[in-house]
Motif scaffolding. Sequence first.
Motif, PDB file in Angstrom:
ATOM      1  N   GLU A  62      47.646  42.460  15.335  1.00  0.00           N
ATOM      2  CA  GLU A  62      46.630  41.574  14.746  1.00  0.00           C
ATOM      3  C   GLU A  62      45.786  42.315  13.711  1.00  0.00           C
ATOM      4  OE1 GLU A  62      46.184  38.789  18.773  1.00  0.00           O
ATOM      5  OE2 GLU A  62      44.655  40.269  18.261  1.00  0.00           O
ATOM      6  N   ILE A  63      45.414  43.536  14.048  1.00  0.00           N
ATOM      7  CA  ILE A  63      44.635  44.351  13.110  1.00  0.00           C
ATOM      8  C   ILE A  63      45.470  44.715  11.883  1.00  0.00           C
ATOM      9  CG2 ILE A  63      43.488  46.589  12.805  1.00  0.00           C
ATOM     10  CD1 ILE A  63      42.710  46.442  15.784  1.00  0.00           C
ATOM     11  N   ALA A  64      46.723  45.108  12.115  1.00  0.00           N
ATOM     12  CA  ALA A  64      47.602  45.508  11.009  1.00  0.00           C
ATOM     13  C   ALA A  64      47.848  44.354  10.043  1.00  0.00           C
ATOM     14  CB  ALA A  64      48.924  46.033  11.564  1.00  0.00           C
TER      15      ALA A  64
ATOM     16  N   HIS B 210      45.849  41.681   9.674  1.00  0.00           N
ATOM     17  CA  HIS B 210      44.563  41.342   9.037  1.00  0.00           C
ATOM     18  C   HIS B 210      44.253  42.284   7.876  1.00  0.00           C
ATOM     19  CE1 HIS B 210      40.455  39.902   8.658  1.00  0.00           C
ATOM     20  NE2 HIS B 210      40.025  41.157   8.746  1.00  0.00           N
ATOM     21  N   ARG B 211      44.644  43.547   7.997  1.00  0.00           N
ATOM     22  CA  ARG B 211      44.372  44.539   6.945  1.00  0.00           C
ATOM     23  C   ARG B 211      45.544  44.679   5.962  1.00  0.00           C
ATOM     24  NH1 ARG B 211      41.284  49.412  10.346  1.00  0.00           N
ATOM     25  NH2 ARG B 211      39.587  48.092  11.141  1.00  0.00           N
ATOM     26  N   ASN B 212      46.519  43.784   6.097  1.00  0.00           N
ATOM     27  CA  ASN B 212      47.685  43.773   5.192  1.00  0.00           C
ATOM     28  C   ASN B 212      48.550  45.026   5.289  1.00  0.00           C
ATOM     29  OD1 ASN B 212      47.217  41.190   4.046  1.00  0.00           O
ATOM     30  ND2 ASN B 212      45.649  42.067   2.706  1.00  0.00           N
ATOM     31  N   TRP B 213      48.481  45.707   6.415  1.00  0.00           N
ATOM     32  CA  TRP B 213      49.389  46.832   6.633  1.00  0.00           C
ATOM     33  C   TRP B 213      50.798  46.310   6.944  1.00  0.00           C
ATOM     34  CZ3 TRP B 213      45.688  49.717  10.519  1.00  0.00           C
ATOM     35  CH2 TRP B 213      44.586  50.206   9.801  1.00  0.00           C
TER      36      TRP B 213
END
Length: 288
Positions: A97-99, A101-104
């Motif tokens: 989810e974090i990846a 959201h940060r476009n990783w």
Amino acid sequence: MNKYGKELLRSWLPITLGTAIYAFGLHYFIIPNELMEGGLTGIALLFNYSLDFPVSVTTLVLNAPLFFLGWKTIGKTAMIHTVFGTLMLAFFLRLMEIAIHRNWVVPFQADNDFFLATLYAGVTLGSGLGIVFRFGGTTGGTDIVARLLNKTKGWSMGQIILVIDVLVIGSSLLYIPKEKVLYTLVAVFVASKTIDFITEGSYAAIAFTIMSDKGEELAQVITREMDRGVTLFLAKGAYSQADKKVVYSVVSRQETRKLRMIVKEVDPRAFIIMSDVHDVLGEGFRGN
């Protein structure tokens, strides 16, 4: 390396890898294409699609009360692996989810051909769960519910899981188009076949024939630790002419590793024959 270090390498690291693959497949293929899953993960997806709740948080919250029930009913060892697998799944779901959201990580979103996303979703999710199951772990959810009802009501675990999956996927018709529900069924089928392949075949169970000088002790430990039926056969060694008791037991593929560890701990010199069983009828397996 001590006992706990070996256990970490043999089971916990593969379970961690399996949950990571599963979490990747869920966020990379399933969610961006609004497909579904069965069990508690499917319920978490419904909350995500309808209320935008994070799947990682919902999965953990839904499993929490089941941990308490499972700990008292299923047993400490099985629940330790279940809790570990569930926590790792929630961790990797949150990481994805974090990846995203940060476009990783950019999820795979099919424009027209959902069949490609469906196939890869099934293979990825099945690979993750297959690794988890092969090394004695679970990701909680319907597996705990099925075990509880199997022990208290005697219902078939497979049938319980199937009913829950059908209800969850059927409920998704309220939120996603019926075409995507049909694609979901394809993904579930592919995932189930992938799980079978990774866990070494599609047979229902493994039959253990164990020659040991500690047959009665082995039978008691298997019955106590695994809640599986055990049969003792009287036998005589052709060379030694000594009387022995041969232990015979049938377990699911997910329990194979645990039974081998029990035999190794009780009698390291035991002779074990493992045979594929094409079909099993009776308590703990399919009904008649």
